[in-house]
Design an enzyme around this catalytic site. Structure first.
Site, PDB file in Angstrom:
ATOM      1  CB  ILE A   1      85.650  13.573  34.753  1.00  0.00           C
ATOM      2  CG1 ILE A   1      84.554  13.546  35.836  1.00  0.00           C
ATOM      3  CG2 ILE A   1      85.091  13.334  33.359  1.00  0.00           C
ATOM      4  CD1 ILE A   1      83.555  14.669  35.768  1.00  0.00           C
ATOM      5  CD  GLU A   2      91.459  14.578  30.031  1.00  0.00           C
ATOM      6  OE1 GLU A   2      92.261  14.386  29.109  1.00  0.00           O
ATOM      7  OE2 GLU A   2      90.747  15.593  30.117  1.00  0.00           O
ATOM      8  CB  THR A   3      92.046  10.334  35.989  1.00  0.00           C
ATOM      9  OG1 THR A   3      92.911  11.468  36.066  1.00  0.00           O
ATOM     10  CG2 THR A   3      92.756   9.098  36.504  1.00  0.00           C
TER      11      THR A   3
END
Length: 139
Positions: A57-59
């Site tokens: 998700i952060e990527t």
């Protein structure tokens, strides 16, 4: 044939590559990926580790936010990642997609969803990112 940006993103070494995550598309409006779940993604109970979902998700949010920030001569850094785990997964292919909530000059917020091959929601998250001048030293 994949677009040059996607080829470049998939050619980077590091965590994303080690996890077998393949970026499928990347634009300032949406970023998507997929990966085949394997033992390297598992925690001791044999299900995908929550950190994998957080990392994906952060990527995705970071890639999208960077595409918005780069034309403004900015870089982005994550400030907050709130990921909720919905469904345990042991195997199969997972798909992630992220879309912007807001693309401000000093911060951005992106939402992301991870789904399985049956289109069942596995995890969802929201990432807040800071936009900083490209010349500013980070860290």
């Amino acid at each position: 044939m994949p677009e040059p940006l996607v080829e470049e993103l998939n050619g980077h070494s590091g965590w994303v590559n080690e996890m077998g995550i393949v970026i499928l598309a990347a634009s300032p409006d949406e970023v998507s990926c997929e990966w085949e779940v394997g033992e390297k993604h598992h925690q001791p109970y044999g299900i995908v580790h929550g950190g994998v979902h957080c990392g994906v998700i952060e990527t995705l949010a970071s890639i999208g936010a960077a595409l918005v920030a780069q034309p403004r001569r900015q870089r982005v850094v994550g400030l907050e990642n709130n990921t909720t785990f919905i469904r345990a997964v042991r195997s199969g292919k997972l798909h992630g997609v992220a879309r912007p909530v807001t693309r401000g000059r000093s911060s951005q917020v992106w939402e992301a969803w991870i789904r399985d091959d049956k289109d069942q929601l596995v995890a969802q998250g929201r990432v807040r990112l800071l936009c900083v001048d490209e010349n500013r030293t980070l860290g």
